[in-house]
Design an enzyme around this catalytic site. Structure first.
Site, PDB file in Angstrom:
ATOM      1  N   HIS A 390       8.979 -72.853 -12.194  1.00  0.00           N
ATOM      2  CA  HIS A 390      10.322 -72.936 -12.790  1.00  0.00           C
ATOM      3  C   HIS A 390      10.326 -73.495 -14.203  1.00  0.00           C
ATOM      4  CE1 HIS A 390      13.035 -71.900  -9.433  1.00  0.00           C
ATOM      5  NE2 HIS A 390      12.092 -72.395  -8.662  1.00  0.00           N
ATOM      6  N   LYS A 586      25.494 -78.078 -18.321  1.00  0.00           N
ATOM      7  CA  LYS A 586      24.139 -78.021 -17.773  1.00  0.00           C
ATOM      8  C   LYS A 586      23.496 -79.396 -17.995  1.00  0.00           C
ATOM      9  CE  LYS A 586      23.212 -74.514 -20.434  1.00  0.00           C
ATOM     10  NZ  LYS A 586      22.522 -73.515 -19.665  1.00  0.00           N
ATOM     11  N   LYS A 592      17.848 -77.746 -24.299  1.00  0.00           N
ATOM     12  CA  LYS A 592      19.064 -76.978 -24.008  1.00  0.00           C
ATOM     13  C   LYS A 592      20.047 -77.015 -25.177  1.00  0.00           C
ATOM     14  CE  LYS A 592      18.544 -77.604 -19.007  1.00  0.00           C
ATOM     15  NZ  LYS A 592      18.391 -76.210 -18.577  1.00  0.00           N
ATOM     16  N   THR A 693      20.793 -70.214 -14.309  1.00  0.00           N
ATOM     17  CA  THR A 693      21.701 -69.529 -13.389  1.00  0.00           C
ATOM     18  C   THR A 693      23.154 -69.833 -13.750  1.00  0.00           C
ATOM     19  OG1 THR A 693      21.474 -71.351 -11.791  1.00  0.00           O
ATOM     20  CG2 THR A 693      20.080 -69.387 -11.461  1.00  0.00           C
ATOM     21  N   LYS A 697      26.690 -67.475 -13.477  1.00  0.00           N
ATOM     22  CA  LYS A 697      27.967 -67.909 -12.899  1.00  0.00           C
ATOM     23  C   LYS A 697      29.105 -67.716 -13.899  1.00  0.00           C
ATOM     24  CE  LYS A 697      25.231 -71.123 -10.242  1.00  0.00           C
ATOM     25  NZ  LYS A 697      24.511 -72.390 -10.371  1.00  0.00           N
TER      26      LYS A 697
END
Length: 850
Positions: A390, A586, A592, A693, A697
């Site tokens: 991952h 997140k 990020k 993910t 969404k």
């Protein structure tokens, strides 16, 4: 010991007795549900409806009534798996971000309407009781939520499967925002109990730690290893039923709790040593006390390693127990023959490196306990395990100190050494005496202190290694695990992640899901590719108007959530309902790039103050938790809130720009956020995000994406078309090519608008009481090399945001893009992902439960 097969007449009698229990109080109509609620309220909770003054007791009574109806299917499901001798998949994940169970169970059982009616008759509202449930926050982010989506898909598709994890007493911390800063509060989610779980005291297992390894010769002259003088902990399972959507299948999530082998030392207690008498018990039970203990200190590292081993040892003992049980029930071969077809009947998926110790542990159980020869045990082990990676970030690829493993898990370390010796012999036979390659591929990292590379251990011990997005898998094959891909190209494969449409559209967005169902029928709930039927409605003006109405209702609900949070903090934040809801939620991490988003917010603020047109009003919302020990991430949270205080308090920008931070981001909060969002921020540095993910969404709920070509966003751009997504920034290849000579100070000097923003942040414009507070963030960019290329992507990001604003001005065009985005989300269902695993990795087929 001789295992006796259960007589068939006994099984028939037992089945008849179970059938007799199906009395009408377990009916699926509103009256039967109402009777079930009242029965549990009175006989389980010892309460009467008129005496209850909170939502908790009615919620528990409702949960137990719903659970009763699942148990009938649950038992029948397990019986079917044994009767048909189905191959089973065991999904091992140290995280499960399940959220709330009630709503998802009602949707899958098709009980929502009946329960709402039953509760109304009793004077309650279903919405209120759903809010009484605590989130099961047994995960940190996407990894744990993915595992939860997979469980839903496995049950819905009818695969014989079990989820395994740890039952943490305290989940991921609750996040409070105090004076703009994150404050962590313990998440005691089990404070009042968990009505969905069933303890299974009869399935306990001993898990060993520490001690030493003794070698002896058995009667046949073979060397036998014995792990002796160990400290043992009992693993006690707690089972939660996982229902499929409108099927008879109910699968199992089994979470392990830690218990002391002995409650306390009675001799010490009688002698007055009260603390010492219970100390061992407390130490044993600490294993499952908290999710992610801080590994900044040795004690935290030791506890984390103990958690990982405790989890895999208990799980593998249980898998072998269940395998034995099948033979006992149906009188198949026993002894060593038990394991001849083990890999044909058992598939185990390792969700990231956390369960990698399962490789040496299965070898220990097969060789030391079951007496199998090494080569046969290794054949079984490799054929049984699959490994999902991952991350491409080096710091996230676990490496455990050899000294720590030697003390805590001496026999497992011996097995790791032997696996590594044989593996390196295989490497040399394939590639010759290349010492550099051997060092790179060795399970033991010899540089900077000897450590066990857990990702390498998982690769060597598995028959399948997969990434979770096409780009991610390509990076694994060409860069991170290049040597292994050269050796075993057939082992590597891609399984792009997905999300369950049951929770993330049907349940969380009833307004939009009802419109979708009206337009194309209900089949999309279990076949998300049917959303493609919406493409024909993209130019239907009446349909688009209703689409906007559904989105506006969701925006209103999200605005109320934001206002309520800020009111709780003693602040006021009212969002303009006509503004663009621009959202980034997140985990807070430098890669990020929430900080890049903040740079754009300050840019907009300056432009408005300068009298420039910024296109459209915008409400920028952030949410996410920073790891307690991650100072830079926590400082980014403080900056977001500081910028928000300045912007929201300035009358000159009112109704044109607002900034909000949603505290305590979790599954139940996400169910409000995704439906109300219009722009999804997926702006990580290209080549750093494995999949993502949250992007799926957002997209499934009609938000348009602004993002880099990173993770699964690459595939989203391919599916929806480049005209329906906002892409900016360097590609992964361009980042790699530019890194050796990248100088962020050159970018700073060449862009006056960027320089102004950085000077404001570093100079104290948003922290006048502490002028140097945010200087470390600016220094990380200018002096620290800007590792994640924020400044390199700034101009492209700002220009892309200008395009977003221009597009949003044309609401007809925006709505058309939104409809087309949803229409092309079919690929990103977790049902598709699970089918790929089942067909290409696990070799399992659906089982029909009557």
């Amino acid at each position: 010991m001789t295992l006796k097969a259960v007589d068939s007449s006994t099984r028939v009698a037992a089945a008849a007795a179970r059938q007799a229990l199906a009395y009408d109080s377990l009916g699926m109509d509103a009256d039967s549900v109402k009777r079930g609620i009242l029965a549990h309220l009175e006989y389980t909770l010892a309460e009467l409806p008129g005496h209850v003054d909170s939502e908790w007791e009615p919620y528990v009574a409702l949960a137990l009534a719903v659970r009763d109806r699942m148990i009938q299917r649950w038992i029948r499901t397990q019986d079917t798996y044994y009767r048909l001798d189905a191959k089973r998949v065991y999904y091992m994940s140290l995280e499960y971000l399940m959220g709330r169970t009630l709503g998802n169970s009602l949707i899958n059982l098709d009980l929502q309407g009946e329960c709402a009616q039953a509760l109304q008759d009793l004077g309650y509202r279903l919405e209120d009781l759903r809010e009484a449930e605590w989130d099961a926050g047994l995960g940190n982010g996407g990894l744990g939520r993915l595992a939860a989506c997979f469980l839903d898909s496995l049950a819905t598709l009818g695969y014989a499967s079990y989820g395994y994890g740890l039952r943490y007493d305290y989940g991921i911390f609750h996040q409070r925002i105090v004076d703009g800063a994150q404050v962590e509060v313990a998440d005691s989610w089990l404070r009042y109990g968990n009505p969905w779980e069933i303890p299974r005291a009869g399935d306990r297992f001993r898990v060993q730690f520490y001690g030493s390894v003794r070698t002896r010769t058995d009667e046949a002259g073979r060397l036998v290893k014995e792990w002796v003088d160990t400290r043992d902990v009992l693993a006690t399972p707690f089972d939660t039923p996982i229902p499929g959507y409108r099927t008879a299948t109910v699968n199992t999530l089994r979470l392990w709790g830690a218990r002391a082998v002995q409650e306390f030392d009675l001799r010490e207690f009688n002698e007055g040593e009260y603390i010492a008498a219970i100390q061992d018990r407390a130490q044993s039970e600490n294993i499952c006390r908290v999710l992610y203990p801080s590994d900044n200190v040795a004690a935290g590292q030791e506890l984390r390693l103990a958690q990982e081993y405790f989890f895999v040892s208990a799980t593998l003992q249980d898998v072998i127990r269940r395998h034995r049980k099948r033979y006992r029930l149906f009188d198949e071969p026993r002894g060593l023959a038990l394991f001849d077809r083990f890999a044909e009947k058992v598939a185990i998926q390792l969700n990231d490196t956390h369960p990698a110790l399962a490789v040496p542990e299965l070898m220990r159980l097969l060789v030391d306990v079951e007496g199998l020869p090494w080569d046969e045990a290794w054949r079984i082990t490799r054929a049984t395990f699959g490994y999902t990676n991952h991350t491409v970030l080096p710091e996230a690829l676990e490496r455990w100190p050899v000294g720590l493993m030697a003390a805590m898990l001496p026999r497992q370390l011996e097995i790791v050494y032997e696996i590594n010796r044989r593996f390196l012999d295989e490497v040399r036979s394939r590639f010759g005496p290349d010492d550099a390659r051997a060092r790179r591929m060795s399970i033991i990292d010899e540089e900077g202190g000897r450590r066990v590379r857990m990702a390498t251990l998982a690769i060597v011990g598995s028959h399948s290694v997969n990434g979770v997005a096409a780009l991610h898998t390509r990076i694994l094959e060409r860069e991170v695990f290049r040597d292994f891909h050269e050796m075993w190209p057939e082992r590597f494969n891609n399984k792009t992640n997905g999300i369950t449409p049951r929770r993330w559209l049907l349940q969380s967005n009833p307004a939009l899901s009802a419109l979708v169902t009206e337009a194309i029928g209900p089949g999309w709930v279990t076949d998300l590719e049917q959303l493609l039927g919406l493409q024909a409605r993209a130019d239907d003006a009446a349909f688009a108007a209703r689409w906007r109405e559904a989105k506006r209702e969701n925006k209103r609900r999200l605005a109320e959530t934001v206002a309520g949070q800020y009111q709780h903090r003693g602040l006021t934040l009212t969002l303009n309902p006509d503004s663009l809801f621009d959202v980034q939620v997140k985990r807070i991490h430098e890669y990020k790039r929430q900080l890049l988003n903040v740079l754009h917010v300050v840019t907009l603020y300056n432009r408005i103050k300068d009298g420039r047109d910024v296109g459209v009003p915008r409400s920028v919302l952030f949410g996410g938790k920073a790891a307690p020990g991650y100072a830079m991430a926590k400082l980014i949270i403080r900056l977001i809130n500081a910028v928000g205080d300045t912007v929201n308090g300035d009358p000159a920008v009112r109704d044109r720009l607002a900034v909000g931070f949603l505290a305590d981001y979790r599954v139940s909060l996400a169910e409000h956020i995704f439906p109300g969002s219009e722009l999804s921020e997926q702006i990580s540095t290209a080549g750093t995000e494995a999949s993502g993910t949250g992007n799926m969404k957002f997209g499934l709920n009609g938000a348009l994406t602004i993002g880099t070509l990173d993770g699964a966003t690459v595939e989203m751009a391919e599916e929806v078309g480049r005209d329906n997504i906002f892409i900016f920034g360097l590609t992964a290849e361009e980042v790699a090519a530019r890194r050796p000579h990248y100088d962020p100070r050159e970018v700073y000097r060449a862009d006056p608008e960027l320089a102004r923003v950085l000077d404001m942040i570093g100079g104290g414009a948003f922290s006048p009481g502490e002028p140097g507070l945010f200087r470390p963030l600016v220094d990380s960019l200018l002096a620290g090399g800007d590792h994640y290329f924020l400044l390199a992507d700034y101009a492209s990001y700002v220009a892309c945001q200008e395009k977003v604003a221009r597009t949003y001005r044309d609401q007809a065009a925006w709505t058309r893009m939104s409809i087309l985005n949803v229409a092309h989300m079919g690929k990103f269902s977790s049902d598709r992902t699970i089918r790929q695993y089942a067909d290409e990795v696990w070799g399992i087929t659906p089982v029909t439960v009557e």
